[in-house]
Design an enzyme around this catalytic site. Structure first.
Site, PDB file in Angstrom:
ATOM      1  N   ASN A   9       0.837  -1.202   0.000  1.00 48.63           N
ATOM      2  CA  ASN A   9       0.000   0.000   0.000  1.00 48.63           C
ATOM      3  C   ASN A   9       0.881   1.264   0.000  1.00 48.63           C
ATOM      4  O   ASN A   9       1.464   1.634   1.020  1.00 48.63           O
ATOM      5  CB  ASN A   9      -0.893  -0.060   1.247  1.00 48.63           C
ATOM      6  CG  ASN A   9      -1.923   1.032   1.280  1.00 48.63           C
ATOM      7  OD1 ASN A   9      -1.685   2.136   0.829  1.00 48.63           O
ATOM      8  ND2 ASN A   9      -3.082   0.726   1.842  1.00 48.63           N
ATOM      9  N   ASP A  64      -0.290  -3.507  10.474  1.00 48.24           N
ATOM     10  CA  ASP A  64      -1.638  -4.007  10.265  1.00 48.24           C
ATOM     11  C   ASP A  64      -2.608  -3.022  10.906  1.00 48.24           C
ATOM     12  O   ASP A  64      -2.326  -2.478  11.971  1.00 48.24           O
ATOM     13  CB  ASP A  64      -1.803  -5.406  10.866  1.00 48.24           C
ATOM     14  CG  ASP A  64      -2.963  -6.123  10.201  1.00 48.24           C
ATOM     15  OD1 ASP A  64      -2.813  -6.505   9.027  1.00 48.24           O
ATOM     16  OD2 ASP A  64      -4.029  -6.255  10.826  1.00 48.24           O
ATOM     17  N   LYS A 162      -3.835  14.672   7.612  1.00 43.94           N
ATOM     18  CA  LYS A 162      -4.093  13.326   8.166  1.00 43.94           C
ATOM     19  C   LYS A 162      -2.847  12.777   8.846  1.00 43.94           C
ATOM     20  O   LYS A 162      -2.931  12.158   9.912  1.00 43.94           O
ATOM     21  CB  LYS A 162      -4.538  12.382   7.028  1.00 43.94           C
ATOM     22  CG  LYS A 162      -4.812  10.963   7.511  1.00 43.94           C
ATOM     23  CD  LYS A 162      -5.072   9.982   6.384  1.00 43.94           C
ATOM     24  CE  LYS A 162      -5.131   8.565   6.913  1.00 43.94           C
ATOM     25  NZ  LYS A 162      -5.178   7.541   5.871  1.00 43.94           N
ATOM     26  N   HIS A 167      -4.007   7.288  13.204  1.00 43.53           N
ATOM     27  CA  HIS A 167      -3.535   6.095  13.910  1.00 43.53           C
ATOM     28  C   HIS A 167      -2.126   5.734  13.439  1.00 43.53           C
ATOM     29  O   HIS A 167      -1.242   5.450  14.231  1.00 43.53           O
ATOM     30  CB  HIS A 167      -4.513   4.950  13.652  1.00 43.53           C
ATOM     31  CG  HIS A 167      -4.890   4.771  12.205  1.00 43.53           C
ATOM     32  ND1 HIS A 167      -5.426   5.804  11.451  1.00 43.53           N
ATOM     33  CD2 HIS A 167      -4.775   3.724  11.352  1.00 43.53           C
ATOM     34  CE1 HIS A 167      -5.628   5.379  10.214  1.00 43.53           C
ATOM     35  NE2 HIS A 167      -5.229   4.122  10.129  1.00 43.53           N
TER      36      HIS A 167
HETATM   37  P1  ITT Z   1      -0.602  -4.140   3.495  1.00 42.20           P
HETATM   38  O1  ITT Z   1       0.001  -4.575   2.212  1.00 42.20           O
HETATM   39  O2  ITT Z   1       0.339  -3.288   4.317  1.00 42.20           O
HETATM   40  O3  ITT Z   1      -1.221  -5.239   4.303  1.00 42.20           O
HETATM   41  P2  ITT Z   1      -3.351  -3.230   3.279  1.00 42.20           P
HETATM   42  O4  ITT Z   1      -3.962  -2.067   2.584  1.00 42.20           O
HETATM   43  O5  ITT Z   1      -3.825  -4.596   2.944  1.00 42.20           O
HETATM   44  O6  ITT Z   1      -1.764  -3.120   3.086  1.00 42.20           O
HETATM   45  P3  ITT Z   1      -4.147  -3.606   6.109  1.00 42.20           P
HETATM   46  O7  ITT Z   1      -4.518  -5.006   5.857  1.00 42.20           O
HETATM   47  O8  ITT Z   1      -3.297  -3.291   7.290  1.00 42.20           O
HETATM   48  O9  ITT Z   1      -3.443  -2.958   4.819  1.00 42.20           O
HETATM   49  O10 ITT Z   1      -5.365  -2.606   6.240  1.00 42.20           O
HETATM   50  C1  ITT Z   1      -6.666  -2.981   6.344  1.00 42.20           C
HETATM   51  C2  ITT Z   1      -7.600  -2.052   5.619  1.00 42.20           C
HETATM   52  O11 ITT Z   1      -7.995  -1.045   6.551  1.00 42.20           O
HETATM   53  C3  ITT Z   1      -7.056  -1.298   4.417  1.00 42.20           C
HETATM   54  O12 ITT Z   1      -7.145  -2.024   3.241  1.00 42.20           O
HETATM   55  C4  ITT Z   1      -8.000  -0.091   4.377  1.00 42.20           C
HETATM   56  O13 ITT Z   1      -9.191  -0.417   3.707  1.00 42.20           O
HETATM   57  C5  ITT Z   1      -8.270   0.124   5.858  1.00 42.20           C
HETATM   58  N1  ITT Z   1      -7.387   1.175   6.365  1.00 42.20           N
HETATM   59  C6  ITT Z   1      -6.258   1.040   7.068  1.00 42.20           C
HETATM   60  N2  ITT Z   1      -5.697   2.212   7.348  1.00 42.20           N
HETATM   61  C7  ITT Z   1      -6.498   3.141   6.783  1.00 42.20           C
HETATM   62  C8  ITT Z   1      -6.456   4.535   6.695  1.00 42.20           C
HETATM   63  O14 ITT Z   1      -5.463   5.239   7.200  1.00 42.20           O
HETATM   64  N3  ITT Z   1      -7.428   5.143   6.050  1.00 42.20           N
HETATM   65  C9  ITT Z   1      -8.444   4.455   5.497  1.00 42.20           C
HETATM   66  N4  ITT Z   1      -8.564   3.136   5.512  1.00 42.20           N
HETATM   67  C10 ITT Z   1      -7.594   2.475   6.149  1.00 42.20           C
END
Ligand code: ITT
Length: 184
Positions: A9, A64, A162, A167
């Site tokens: 990401n 995560d 942001k 977080h």
């Molecule tokens: P990784 O490759 O790092 O796992 P990911 O996008 O799959 O990337 P996660 O599984 O940690 O990341 O995140 C879970 C979901 O939570 C992510 O796909 C978003 O939809 C949501 N999310 C996490 N952080 C966010 C943020 O800052 N703003 C909006 N949505 C967020």
């Protein structure tokens, strides 16, 4: 100093980079696959992924995240990525129709492998779920998340603002402070 972020990401990378720049830490994407176990807590998921990578890499970071909606008893939490892909923003808004309480929080667990050790840093951003998506910056649930003390969604406020309150910003800030302390 340079860290390597095992993520697919680029938005996460960009946000982490802004925070870590204050500590003169550079961060780049590491082209390695992150193992994702299933668990109820993002801290456990993050640590398990880091422990796997620690055997082979140093200075690697994994993160995560989850969005926890109070009226849904914390759903989607660790399943946020799956729920984003399947139900999408409109599906989540539908689940909240008629809900009086729209409060929610994001939780980030960032784990760092350093000299064979895993250190985890957690950040929480409290807020509420908007009535409808607003804004186009960011990613994921940003268009429906309004952080506490603001009227704009994360997607309306943009990545710079942001990255001061999210977080992820809090978790990477704690990581930066820890590294700064170790370096002294
Ligand atoms: P990784 O490759 O790092 O796992 P990911 O996008 O799959 O990337 P996660 O599984 O940690 O990341 O995140 C879970 C979901 O939570 C992510 O796909 C978003 O939809 C949501 N999310 C996490 N952080 C966010 C943020 O800052 N703003 C909006 N949505 C967020």
């Amino acid at each position: 100093m340079r860290l390597y972020f095992a993520t697919s990401n680029r938005h996460k990378l960009e946000e982490a980079r802004r925070v870590l720049a204050q500590f003169s830490i550079d961060i780049e994407i590491a082209p390695v696959k992150k193992l994702e176990i299933q668990a109820d807590d993002v801290v456990e998921i993050s640590r398990a992924a880091a422990e796997r990578l620690c055997a082979a890499y140093n200075y690697i970071v994994v993160e995560d995240d989850g969005l926890y909606i109070e009226a849904l008893r914390g759903f989607p939490g660790p399943y946020s990525e799956y729920v984003y892909r399947t139900l999408g923003l409109s599906g989540v808004l539908k689940l909240l129709e008629g809900a009086g309480d729209r409060s929610a929080y994001f939780k980030s667990a960032v784990s760092l492998c350093i000299d064979g050790l895993v250190k985890t840093f957690v950040g929480i951003a409290k807020g509420r779920i908007a009535e409808a998506p607003r804004g186009s910056a960011g990613f994921g649930f940003d268009p429906i998340f309004i952080p506490e003390g603001f009227d704009e969604t994360f997607a309306e406020m943009g990545v710079e603002a942001k990255s001061k309150i999210s977080h992820r910003a809090k978790a990477f800030q704690a990581l930066g402070e820890w590294i700064a302390g170790v370096r002294k």
